[in-house]
Design an enzyme around this catalytic site. Structure first.
Site, PDB file in Angstrom:
ATOM      1  CB  SER A  46      -0.924   0.023   1.217  1.00 13.11           C
ATOM      2  OG  SER A  46      -1.747   1.180   1.175  1.00 13.11           O
ATOM      3  CD  GLU A 100      -7.603   2.401  -1.012  1.00 16.59           C
ATOM      4  OE1 GLU A 100      -6.513   1.944  -0.618  1.00 16.59           O
ATOM      5  OE2 GLU A 100      -7.992   2.283  -2.195  1.00 16.59           O
ATOM      6  CE  LYS A 121      -3.189  -2.745  -0.909  1.00 22.23           C
ATOM      7  NZ  LYS A 121      -3.318  -3.012  -2.294  1.00 22.23           N
ATOM      8  CG  HIS A 140      -5.016  -1.171   3.197  1.00 18.38           C
ATOM      9  ND1 HIS A 140      -5.162  -0.785   1.880  1.00 18.38           N
ATOM     10  CD2 HIS A 140      -4.305  -0.183   3.797  1.00 18.38           C
ATOM     11  CE1 HIS A 140      -4.561   0.374   1.704  1.00 18.38           C
ATOM     12  NE2 HIS A 140      -4.035   0.758   2.850  1.00 18.38           N
ATOM     13  CG  ASN A 141      -7.054  -2.171  -1.265  1.00 20.28           C
ATOM     14  OD1 ASN A 141      -6.085  -1.950  -0.544  1.00 20.28           O
ATOM     15  ND2 ASN A 141      -6.962  -2.175  -2.596  1.00 20.28           N
TER      16      ASN A 141
END
Lengths: 299, 299, 299, 299
Positions: free
Chosen positions: D121, D178, D171, D174-175
């Site tokens: 990231s 986001e 990840k 995380h996205n």
């Protein structure tokens, strides 16, 4: 019984027809004289203004107002007030906010007038042939006007809901549910539309209208809609709204009630009214900033 | 016609009753011999195992399987296969994922067998007295078995939906819509419950079942539920789910279809299964971090 | 500069410390005399009532009010008014609704007073060591008080946002965004928690705080929270709210703006405050009605 | 250390620059020879095919693959396999689904190869100047390659997350976060845009980037975006997505985790890609059916 009807729009006019069919005497008034003439041809007693309408009724008078909520309603009531007597009964059959009805009931009560807030559902067809009525106001006075509702409602289609405000409150929540149900149905058809199957939507709506768990009037109307335009090619997906859905969400916020589905159905309506969105621009711009993802240009 | 029924649970057993009432001959089998005996007492031909069931049918055989989707279904089919002949017809009336039905249709097709995926709606009562059936498979073969559906469905309550998979696809989407409609209704009553009015929910559901826009079977069931427990005091608000709602949302994601209402109705079900949430802990902890807002302790 | 501070709670007290560190002269008052004494020990000029506070200031006086929005604020202003002179400046640094600020600005303006609505962000720590200030009011008068904000804000951490109301409007929307961001972070950790991996959440929050797209103060606070209670075992997931999130959603409804994420973050807070829900009971009851699905009993 | 880099797109190329700056030896390969030439000019050892890249490395080899997830990744690995030796280390730094990483780790493990799934990231800039790395795989082998991550990450910007799959899982989540954070920010600006205030969005994003609760990299990028196009007039609000947000929602469904905000942020992206919607058509048609509300025509 004898009653006055003020407001001969789609809903009011059909209510007059319904009342006449049930052998009630209706004194009818609308700002538009042609609507009054039409009602008269159907058997209503025409009134050319509100004073005339009031004079044509016996005390205690029963006056059903079927005009848009807000200013139009208040203007009618202001015009009526000088001509009314203690004990007269005012029915607001429109889509008023229940808080407005609470205020009206209190103010009219101070003058000795009885106010009923009546939520009306069932559409234009229901108004004429038997609808659904949710009624708030004084229970004793309600017994006096109950025969009207017994006649114009479909079987069991009226309810004395409780004190003033409760009728329009129920109607508001009814419409909130309606928003959610419509959006649920619509999302289902969107998924069908995006699938690789080649469904006949009219037939799908028909089978779902017969024996399924989700059968009901909205599904029957879905069948009707697809029978006229098989893939709704001629209709833009702009979903307008008239207030009660918004009030329902506001009420949920006020009560701290969890209402995600009704809220989302409302937001999707708002979304449909914008051809592009500012939030979309911001997200697209951010993706470009951190990832170099291309944006689409407005040119 | 003569057909076999494998699986005599709530749905399968009532389908047998329905078929018998329509003068079909039903060979019935279930792992539980008592269910087979009960069906026999109602007029079904009992089978003590699948081989016996197959033997009791004429070719091309029609075998309706009404067992839980997934392993149970595949186990039944594996047991049947050695005894079947080319041209035999297998009906999966359960709540299978449509992708599974696509695979099954292909695999069984290679052996010369005809497969139909039949989504069934209308609940236990519908199974017995006339339900709603969405049918996917070969259209020519369908004409052969159509009389069965004509009999056991309510009026217009069956649809040849298209090729294999389309029946269970429709049922999946039907259930997604059902989730959204139920949540919409439920949110409406939550708002009523949090209001200061003292509504009689059974009466509310009754008036909404008569003439309103939101009338339908779910509202009638709501009336039934409140007639048994006026404020649902004895029921915990835990909303379980059995798969189709989740598949509908997954399908929406796959098709990039916008389905916020169906998705939210599913998430509220998941939320209801947790007495506390980790996301809630994180937000509470964050509020404490930046604003010194008190947290509630688990002790 | 010299200014008065009314309200020495968590935020007000820390602002006083901040102002004193920046060499401003602060006359401090709070209903609680001990808070005034504490402030005095730090270098503030103590006032034992509002009249005394007003007298201790030079005209045009600058009075910063840091009390809860609503009644407390209005009560302070009512008490101040008789003692103020034309040209005096009142700052509302609390979390007031921007519509209230619009009204106040108008009413105080009629008396020749200048009103500034100042949204304050950054938490308790920001109040003391440099926060973020969004300021609405007359731009010319703002230039006069700008040095105060330049000192107490972090670098670039203040903004003259526009006319009256704009400061609290920005703060309201800021908090709406905050709700959505917090819920997004929290949902992420909920997914981690339900996975079969055994993540160390403090470390996860730390790595996400260093170089990732989602780095920021909230993620740093998440790291802090997990450093104190590795799995938040001691915290119940009850998410309270103080008003601005709700106002943001109400404002979105009023403007017909699409704000599903902010709305859902608010609804999940409401949901967290109920141990059981009425909507859950209704859905559970309906599933039982049509499918015979078992309900969980409250006993 | 010496390692190979396969894939010199935006992310891979910048990682090479980062590694070179940290004095690592990088053998670089891309299908596009010009990218290899560019990397060579910056100090990388060029490889004209994968075999050459493998030959240029010492055993145990470290090969970082930075190509699109799915087919491209699998094709690279298939090409590499014949040339690798037991003990070699493969790093997938792309946005692969963590389930794919679990499979790869198992399959490569059977050949004695070590696989690391590394979520990356921080955007293009982070790849060059210090990003954030979430690493899943064997912990002992990780200690061998840890110096690489220590160098190329920003301070504390790498994490050994756990066994294989955990890096890409982190990840993915995380996205998802986001998506939610971006939509929250975007909704806030949409509300500003629909207000009657005339905000300068660049200044708003700047003040929110300084001292506020919602400060962070995304808000700084928001400021950058508005600095280039004050009202984003040139950008269409089409929000594309590349997979991880969808996987996050699918994972939430699989785990029965409540993730309404991440889900809604994804659905709003899907919605933005349609200029009109079928669900909108259905709702508009239904409103016309029951209420006679006008629909907008597509002509």
């Amino acid at each position: 019984m004898k009653l006055g009807m003020i407001g001969l729009g789609k809903m009011g006019y059909n209510l007059v027809l319904n009342l006449l069919q049930c052998h009630h005497d209706v004194v009818a008034y609308d700002m538009n004289p042609r609507s009054v003439e039409s009602a008269a041809r159907e058997g209503a007693i025409p009134a050319s203004n509100m004073e005339e309408l009031v004079s044509a009724l016996d005390t205690p008078r029963i006056i059903w107002i079927m005009v848009p909520a807000g200013d139009a309603l208040h203007s009618v009531i202001d015009s009526l007030l000088p001509h009314l007597d203690e004990g007269d009964i005012i029915i607001d059959g429109g889509n008023s906010n229940y808080k407005n009805s609470l205020d009206l009931a209190e103010n009219l009560g101070k003058r000795g007038l009885h106010f009923f807030d009546v939520g009306t559902s069932g559409g234009v067809d229901g108004a004429e042939n038997g609808g659904c009525f949710m009624i708030g106001g004084d229970v004793t006075v309600f017994r006096h006007i109950e025969p009207i509702f017994k006649d114009i409602a479909v079987d069991k289609g009226y309810l004395y809901a409780g004190p003033s405000g409760s009728g329009h409150f129920l109607k508001m929540v009814h419409n909130g549910i309606e928003y959610g149900m419509m959006q649920a149905i619509a999302e289902g058809f969107e998924i069908l539309e995006k699938s690789s199957f080649d469904f006949n939507y009219e037939e799908v709506a028909r089978v779902w209208s017969n024996g399924s768990v989700i059968r009901g009037w909205l599904m029957e109307l879905t069948e009707n809609a697809f029978s006229k335009d098989a893939r709704l090619d001629n209709i833009r997906g702009v979903m307008n709204s008239s207030g009660e859905g918004k009030w329902t969400v506001e009420t949920a916020l006020e009560f701290q009630a969890t209402a995600p589905v009704i809220a989302m159905s409302l937001f999707m309506r708002y979304r449909s009214q914008d051809t592009d969105t500012f939030h979309g621009k911001v997200v697209a711009a951010l993706r470009n900033e951190f990832g170099g993802h291309a944006v689409e240009s407005t040119q």
